[in-house]
Design a protein around this motif. Structure first.
Motif, PDB file in Angstrom:
ATOM      1  N   ALA A 275     -13.804  -0.034  -5.191  1.00 36.00           N
ATOM      2  CA  ALA A 275     -13.824   1.817  -4.672  1.00 36.00           C
ATOM      3  C   ALA A 275     -12.621   2.100  -4.343  1.00 36.00           C
ATOM      4  O   ALA A 275     -11.738   1.229  -3.553  1.00 36.00           O
ATOM      5  CB  ALA A 275     -14.466   1.687  -3.605  1.00 36.00           C
ATOM      6  N   TRP A 276     -11.875   3.352  -4.311  1.00 34.20           N
ATOM      7  CA  TRP A 276     -11.194   3.810  -3.793  1.00 34.20           C
ATOM      8  C   TRP A 276     -11.214   4.532  -2.692  1.00 34.20           C
ATOM      9  O   TRP A 276     -11.939   5.261  -2.536  1.00 34.20           O
ATOM     10  CB  TRP A 276     -10.327   5.131  -5.090  1.00 34.20           C
ATOM     11  N   VAL A 277     -10.453   3.984  -1.993  1.00 33.86           N
ATOM     12  CA  VAL A 277     -10.570   4.036  -0.151  1.00 33.86           C
ATOM     13  C   VAL A 277      -9.086   4.418   0.202  1.00 33.86           C
ATOM     14  O   VAL A 277      -8.691   4.088   0.582  1.00 33.86           O
ATOM     15  CB  VAL A 277     -11.006   2.702   1.127  1.00 33.86           C
TER      16      VAL A 277
ATOM     17  N   THR B 246      -7.504   3.559  14.422  1.00 35.83           N
ATOM     18  CA  THR B 246      -8.408   5.254  13.478  1.00 35.83           C
ATOM     19  C   THR B 246      -7.674   5.179  12.587  1.00 35.83           C
ATOM     20  O   THR B 246      -6.783   5.575  12.382  1.00 35.83           O
ATOM     21  CB  THR B 246      -7.760   6.507  14.362  1.00 35.83           C
ATOM     22  N   ARG B 247      -8.951   6.096  11.413  1.00 40.01           N
ATOM     23  CA  ARG B 247      -8.562   6.186  10.264  1.00 40.01           C
ATOM     24  C   ARG B 247      -9.132   7.354   9.923  1.00 40.01           C
ATOM     25  O   ARG B 247      -9.403   8.091   9.198  1.00 40.01           O
ATOM     26  CB  ARG B 247      -9.558   5.559   9.021  1.00 40.01           C
TER      27      ARG B 247
ATOM     28  N   THR C  48      -3.013   8.505   1.577  1.00 39.37           N
ATOM     29  CA  THR C  48      -2.902   7.533   0.266  1.00 39.37           C
ATOM     30  C   THR C  48      -3.816   6.562   0.320  1.00 39.37           C
ATOM     31  O   THR C  48      -5.332   6.973   0.847  1.00 39.37           O
ATOM     32  CB  THR C  48      -1.402   5.997   0.849  1.00 39.37           C
ATOM     33  N   ARG C  49      -3.745   6.034  -0.720  1.00 44.64           N
ATOM     34  CA  ARG C  49      -5.584   5.137  -0.994  1.00 44.64           C
ATOM     35  C   ARG C  49      -5.365   3.773  -1.552  1.00 44.64           C
ATOM     36  O   ARG C  49      -4.074   3.247  -2.303  1.00 44.64           O
ATOM     37  CB  ARG C  49      -6.276   5.864  -2.174  1.00 44.64           C
ATOM     38  N   HIS C  50      -6.034   3.216  -1.432  1.00 41.15           N
ATOM     39  CA  HIS C  50      -6.153   1.460  -1.982  1.00 41.15           C
ATOM     40  C   HIS C  50      -7.695   1.154  -3.166  1.00 41.15           C
ATOM     41  O   HIS C  50      -8.269   2.047  -2.037  1.00 41.15           O
ATOM     42  CB  HIS C  50      -5.803   0.773  -1.003  1.00 41.15           C
TER      43      HIS C  50
END
Length: 64
Positions: A37-39, A9-10, A30-32
């Protein structure tokens, strides 16, 4: 069958619990970047209960 959220799950609001002691676990966002687009991605932190067999102490931040 429990009401435990799946590991994939996110959902940042889905509260996770330690499998050994049942205490709630912390999460860090955190993001990538994906296709420009930053997710956001939420990382579950280890157990912070000192009486738990799965306890991990906080590691110091690396100095830059």
């Amino acid at each position: 069958m429990g009401e435990e959220a799946p590991r994939t799950t996110r959902d940042p609001l889905a509260e996770r619990h330690c499998p050994a002691c049942g205490e709630p676990l912390g999460t860090v966002a955190t993001r990538h970047k994906v296709l420009g687009a930053w997710v956001p991605e939420w990382e579950v932190q280890p157990c912070r209960n000192q009486d738990c067999p799965l306890y991990e102490s906080r590691k110091p931040l690396p100095r830059t």
